[in-house]
Structure formats: structure tokens, C-alpha cells
Design a protein around this motif. Structure first.
Motif, mmCIF file in Angstrom:
data_model
loop_
_atom_site.group_PDB
_atom_site.id
_atom_site.type_symbol
_atom_site.label_atom_id
_atom_site.label_comp_id
_atom_site.label_asym_id
_atom_site.label_seq_id
_atom_site.Cartn_x
_atom_site.Cartn_y
_atom_site.Cartn_z
ATOM 1 N N PHE A 16 -46.186 1.066 -53.819
ATOM 2 C CA PHE A 16 -44.285 0.813 -53.960
ATOM 3 C C PHE A 16 -43.497 1.214 -53.167
ATOM 4 C CE2 PHE A 16 -39.552 0.496 -55.547
ATOM 5 C CZ PHE A 16 -39.985 -0.756 -55.425
ATOM 6 N N ASN A 17 -43.048 0.479 -52.349
ATOM 7 C CA ASN A 17 -41.952 1.740 -50.639
ATOM 8 C C ASN A 17 -42.049 3.015 -50.333
ATOM 9 O OD1 ASN A 17 -39.161 1.276 -49.881
ATOM 10 N ND2 ASN A 17 -38.611 2.835 -51.257
ATOM 11 N N ALA A 18 -43.263 3.315 -50.057
ATOM 12 C CA ALA A 18 -43.691 4.399 -49.148
ATOM 13 C C ALA A 18 -43.360 3.738 -47.843
ATOM 14 C CB ALA A 18 -45.498 3.935 -49.513
ATOM 15 N N SER A 19 -43.765 5.434 -47.030
ATOM 16 C CA SER A 19 -43.395 5.387 -45.854
ATOM 17 C C SER A 19 -44.653 5.361 -44.965
ATOM 18 C CB SER A 19 -42.409 6.616 -46.046
ATOM 19 O OG SER A 19 -43.187 7.834 -46.248
ATOM 20 N N LEU A 20 -45.097 6.807 -44.803
ATOM 21 C CA LEU A 20 -46.469 7.109 -44.044
ATOM 22 C C LEU A 20 -47.684 6.313 -45.114
ATOM 23 C CD1 LEU A 20 -46.121 11.213 -43.847
ATOM 24 C CD2 LEU A 20 -45.544 9.408 -41.728
ATOM 25 N N TYR A 21 -47.631 6.179 -45.978
ATOM 26 C CA TYR A 21 -48.985 5.534 -46.355
ATOM 27 C C TYR A 21 -48.810 3.909 -46.167
ATOM 28 C CZ TYR A 21 -51.347 2.629 -49.509
ATOM 29 O OH TYR A 21 -51.799 1.559 -50.505
ATOM 30 N N TYR A 22 -47.726 3.776 -45.477
ATOM 31 C CA TYR A 22 -47.700 2.113 -45.131
ATOM 32 C C TYR A 22 -48.685 1.756 -44.169
ATOM 33 C CZ TYR A 22 -45.501 -0.225 -49.313
ATOM 34 O OH TYR A 22 -45.026 -0.302 -50.141
ATOM 35 N N ILE A 23 -47.998 3.284 -42.716
ATOM 36 C CA ILE A 23 -48.919 3.555 -42.174
ATOM 37 C C ILE A 23 -49.666 3.241 -42.150
ATOM 38 C CG2 ILE A 23 -48.236 3.934 -39.677
ATOM 39 C CD1 ILE A 23 -45.383 5.328 -40.202
ATOM 40 N N GLU A 47 -52.183 0.677 -42.500
ATOM 41 C CA GLU A 47 -52.493 -0.918 -41.524
ATOM 42 C C GLU A 47 -53.055 -0.950 -41.007
ATOM 43 O OE1 GLU A 47 -50.341 -3.775 -41.320
ATOM 44 O OE2 GLU A 47 -49.784 -3.012 -43.540
ATOM 45 N N ILE A 48 -53.599 0.824 -40.449
ATOM 46 C CA ILE A 48 -54.603 1.362 -39.605
ATOM 47 C C ILE A 48 -55.848 0.885 -40.043
ATOM 48 C CG2 ILE A 48 -55.648 3.329 -38.830
ATOM 49 C CD1 ILE A 48 -52.423 5.161 -38.157
ATOM 50 N N GLY A 49 -55.803 1.218 -41.934
ATOM 51 C CA GLY A 49 -57.195 0.711 -42.534
ATOM 52 C C GLY A 49 -57.476 -0.570 -42.087
ATOM 53 N N TYR A 50 -56.877 -1.559 -42.231
ATOM 54 C CA TYR A 50 -56.896 -2.642 -42.421
ATOM 55 C C TYR A 50 -57.082 -3.243 -40.617
ATOM 56 C CZ TYR A 50 -54.579 -4.289 -46.903
ATOM 57 O OH TYR A 50 -54.230 -4.545 -47.658
ATOM 58 N N TYR A 51 -56.914 -2.220 -40.037
ATOM 59 C CA TYR A 51 -57.004 -2.457 -38.537
ATOM 60 C C TYR A 51 -58.538 -2.298 -38.337
ATOM 61 C CZ TYR A 51 -57.181 -2.713 -33.899
ATOM 62 O OH TYR A 51 -57.627 -2.781 -32.056
ATOM 63 N N ARG A 52 -58.864 -0.883 -38.298
ATOM 64 C CA ARG A 52 -60.261 -0.522 -38.714
ATOM 65 C C ARG A 52 -61.140 -0.754 -39.924
ATOM 66 N NH1 ARG A 52 -59.600 6.069 -37.405
ATOM 67 N NH2 ARG A 52 -62.367 5.497 -37.062
ATOM 68 N N ALA A 106 -56.957 6.635 -48.810
ATOM 69 C CA ALA A 106 -55.826 7.746 -48.333
ATOM 70 C C ALA A 106 -54.882 7.662 -49.177
ATOM 71 C CB ALA A 106 -55.320 5.970 -47.630
ATOM 72 N N GLY A 107 -54.667 7.806 -50.924
ATOM 73 C CA GLY A 107 -53.512 7.594 -51.516
ATOM 74 C C GLY A 107 -53.979 9.527 -51.587
ATOM 75 N N SER A 108 -55.625 9.793 -52.165
ATOM 76 C CA SER A 108 -55.489 11.111 -52.276
ATOM 77 C C SER A 108 -55.917 12.441 -50.950
ATOM 78 C CB SER A 108 -57.019 11.203 -52.971
ATOM 79 O OG SER A 108 -58.066 10.771 -52.159
ATOM 80 N N GLN A 109 -56.189 11.700 -49.814
ATOM 81 C CA GLN A 109 -55.569 12.097 -48.858
ATOM 82 C C GLN A 109 -54.704 12.693 -48.484
ATOM 83 O OE1 GLN A 109 -57.864 9.585 -45.639
ATOM 84 N NE2 GLN A 109 -60.348 10.239 -46.331
#
Length: 449
Positions: free
Chosen positions: A304-311, A314-319, A328-331
Motif C-alpha cells: 500500500f502506497n509504497a515508493s521503491l517497492y512499486y518500482i 514493475e521491474i519484476g513484472y517486466y522481467r 522483493a519484500g524481504s530483500q
């Protein structure tokens, strides 16, 4: 104070109080246009009050306005949050000697309550926003829930009043501590108005009963006692903050350089023992499993309302073609932890409250979930600094309420992008300005020499 200034301050104060009253008693969170419009009006009035104040008398009058803004919310039911139902649910379980960490609400509602011989309220259960998740509230919160239910066993409204009264007292304590710290740091007391009058603080703390109010009070009390060289008492209050919200644990590395190894280890020992004793009444295998499960969900499911995580997402969706939140959350959490350690090792010696602020900012930027009330500790920790990016954030993060509809929630990523662009842009500007001013002082000093 000039007559015109007094009139404008009076109008701004009335506008702020009226807006807070109207939002709390007349609006629901899905009424987006009205909600954002009235909040914008409240925020403009708040900024006007904070900027126009020019005398000690007006400062204390506006602190009085801030107190009134909280008092008028005492009879209200929370209208922007439904967490109160879980608070009372946990309290009623504890009143029946049932550990709230031991069972999911859905388990109890589907027959487990009968086998345990306990009563549950079907209407209260139907109002829970997370019946399939374990409770996440540490022992201080649970103690407040229990007291509220003990005083009003069958009244949701009565329990709400008790919780609000306790959080209101914490808020009043926070205002007093900010005044004392301003005096200690030789900072103009008018700066605390940025916290005291902030409409998001009033609405989310006193209005919607978020326990950041209690955590902030304990944290600032700990800082105040540390400044007085009473580090054992400071450690005890720090433990209370941890047992209200676990997040202050991330501040612990900051004490090494300030106290030295010997005192720091003693500080950590006091915090650890006090925390363990406070958790002891709830301590069980269910508590450990429940907290682990809740923390795991926080880093692997909620967003919810994240900043770096949303970026990163999106990279994850693309790759990858799917949501990589599981990894991604734990990293991101590990990265934030390493950055905090890195900051601790490299920071210049500054007031510990300032360092708390920078560490909290790191946490928010790497978090998967950033609710509006999550930025309020940042505001409290930075209000005695020259930086006002947290003030700006308290306006733009309110835009997240635009995602609520009468049927549910749908996040608007354009608004999220606007929020973080403005806030980070403002922070960048303030950092640049501070650096420029610092260089100017150095150059002027060099010329004099």
C-alpha cells in the motif's frame, strides 16, 4: 501582534477546528471529493497558523487550539479506520483469559469459540478487516485494549472512549515533551506547532486511534531523559515504545557511538529485560508463531502506497511476468537494515532525535506499506529540525484516501507518484539549501580569517 494578524490567526484557527469536526462527524472515507476538499482547507489553515505566529502568547493560544481540536473528537467513533473493532476483539478475548495471538478470529467464529467455552460477538466479528490474520498488537496495546473492555465490557462506544482518552493523554504528553526539547535545544517553541496543529496528526491519532501516538510519547520521553543523562530511565521508556510498536528496535544501533560500548550494552540490557517482562504475560509458542506469521505477511503480501517497492515490482513484472513480492519484500527489508547500519557507522555526531528521523525515513522509503499515520512519527522526529518535508508529506499522503470507494479500495498509482515526487523533491530542495547555506558560512568565515 498586529490586529490584522490576530484576525487571520483567529479565522485560521476556527477553520482548522471546523474542518476537523466536519471530517470526523459528517464524512466517510469513501466520500473522496468532500474529504479531500475539507482536508485541504484544514491544511491551509494549519500552515497559516504555524507561519503567522510571532509571539509567545500566540504560540500558547495555538497550543490551546490544538488541544481543543483533540478534545472535540472525544465522543466520536473512528470514521477513517476500522481498526477499533480488532482492538475491542483482542480486549474481549483477554478478558476471557484467551491469548489473542493463539487463534485467528475466523477460527473462533467457525466453532473454536464453542469448544473453548468463550463468547464472541458476531456483529463485532463481521466488522473485522482481517479475520484471517493473527493480531499484530504488542503488549502495551493489549493492556490498553483490556482496560477499555474491562471498564465497558459490552459497549464498543465506551471502549472507544477509554482508548481515545489514553491516546489523548499521550498526545498531551508529546506536546509537553516537544516544548521541553525545544527549550533544551534552544529552538523557537513555535516549531512544535507544525506537529501540534497538524490535521493529519489530530485526525489519525485522536480521531482514528492509531497507537503511534503512544509510541511517539514514549520515544520522545526516552530522548528527553537521555538528554538529561538519565539513560536507565531512558531505556525503560524506549522499551515501552518497542512494546507499543516494534519498529523502534531499528534505532538501537544509534546508541553505540553516543553512549560508548559499556553504557550502550547496559542500555540494551535494560531495554531487553524490560521488553521481555512486558511480553511475559502473553509469552507462548502461539505468540511467537503469530508474530512471525504477521511479520511474514507484512513483507510478503501487504502492499500500500509504497515508493521503491512499486518500482521494483514493475521491474519484476517486466522481467518475470508476475508480482515478485515474495522475494522483493524481504530483500528490501534487508537493504533497509544494511542502510541503517551504514548510516550509523558514517553519521556525523548529531542529536539522537535527528538521527531517529533519518532512520525512520529510510524505513518508509523501503517499506511495502505506508499508511498515512506511518509518517506521523517522522513528523514528530523532524519538527525540531529545519526540515519541513514531513509536513508536506502529511498533506500528500492523505490523497491515498482517494482510493476508497463504498465497495472497497482501488489504489491510484498516479496519486502515489505525485505524492513521492513532491515529497522527495521538497526534501532534495531542503538538503540543497542547507548545504548551500553551510558552504556560505564556511566561505564567510574563511574571508574573515
Amino acid at each position: 501582534m498586529s490586529t490584522l494578524r490576530s484576525i487571520v490567526l483567529g479565522i485560521s484557527s476556527i477553520t482548522l477546528l471546523s474542518s476537523i469536526f466536519f471530517i470526523t462527524y459528517s464524512l466517510q472515507r469513501y466520500e473522496t471529493t468532500e474529504l479531500l476538499s475539507v482536508y485541504t482547507l484544514a491544511f491551509i489553515a494549519y500552515v497559516g497558523c504555524a507561519l503567522l505566529t510571532d509571539s509567545k502568547r500566540s504560540i500558547y493560544l495555538l497550543i490551546g487550539v490544538a488541544v481543543v481540536g483533540r478534545l472535540i473528537l472525544l465522543p466520536a467513533q473512528p470514521n477513517l479506520s476500522d481498526d477499533i473493532y480488532r482492538f475491542v476483539w483482542d480486549g474481549r478475548l483477554l478478558q476471557q483469559n484467551v491469548n489473542p495471538f493463539a487463534y485467528l478470529p475466523s477460527e473462533l467464529a467457525n466453532g473454536k469459540a464453542d469448544s473453548l467455552g468463550i463468547d464472541i460477538d458476531p456483529e463485532l466479528y463481521a466488522s473485522l478487516n482481517s479475520p484471517d490474520y493473527y493480531t499484530i498488537y504488542p503488549p502495551i496495546n493489549q493492556a490498553v485494549f483490556t482496560l477499555a473492555v474491562k471498564l465497558f465490557p459490552n459497549s464498543l462506544t465506551g471502549s472507544t472512549w477509554v482508548i481515545r482518552a489514553i491516546l489523548l493523554l499521550a498526545e498531551l504528553g508529546t506536546l509537553w515533551l516537544l516544548l521541553q526539547l525545544a527549550k533544551q535545544y534552544r529552538i523557537p517553541p513555535k516549531q512544535i506547532l507544525w506537529y501540534a496543529l497538524n490535521p493529519l496528526v489530530i485526525l489519525e491519532m485522536t480521531g482514528n486511534l492509531h497507537f503511534e501516538a503512544l509510541m511517539i510519547f514514549f520515544l520522545l520521553g526516552s530522548v528527553y531523559l537521555l538528554e538529561k543523562q538519565k539513560w536507565i530511565a531512558s531505556a525503560l521508556l524506549f522499551a515501552l515504545a518497542v512494546c507499543t510498536k516494534l519498529l523502534p528496535l531499528m534505532f538501537l544501533p544509534l546508541y553505540l557511538r553516543r553512549l560508548g560500548w559499556q553504557k550502550a550494552l547496559m542500555f540494551y540490557t535494560v531495554v531487553g529485560v524490560a521488553t521481555l517482562l512486558l511480553f511475559l504475560p502473553l509469552l507462548s509458542s502461539e505468540l511467537i508463531a503469530g508474530l512471525q506469521g504477521s511479520i511474514g505477511l507484512y513483507f510478503q503480501k501487504f502492499e500500500f502506497n509504497a515508493s521503491l517497492y512499486y518500482i521494483v515490482r514493475e521491474i519484476g513484472y517486466y522481467r518475470k511476468g508476475y508480482n515478485i513480492i515474495q522475494t522483493a519484500g524481504s530483500q528490501l527489508a534487508i537493504t533497509a537494515f544494511l542502510l541503517i547500519i551504514f548510516y550509523t557507522l558514517l553519521e556525523r555526531k548529531r542529536r539522537i532525535i535527528d538521527s531517529f528521523g533519518w532512520v525512520w525515513l529510510i524505513y518508509l522509503l523501503f517499506a511495502l506499506t505506508v499508511h498515512p499515520w506511518y509518517v506521523l512519527p517522522l513528523l514528530a522526529l523532524t519538527v525540531l529540525t529545519p526540515y519541513r518535508y514531513a509536513v508536506v508529506w502529511t498533506y500528500f499522503i492523505f490523497l491515498t484516501y482517494a482510493g476508497y470507494t463504498i465497495d472497497g479500495f482501488q489504489e491510484n498509482l498516479w496519486l502515489v507518484s505525485l505524492e513521492y515526487s513532491v515529497v522527495l523533491g521538497w526534501l532534495g530542495y531542503e538538503l540543497y539549501r542547507r548545504r548551500h547555506q553551510h558552504l556560505g558560512v564556511i566561505m564567510n568565515t574563511t574571508k574573515v580569517l
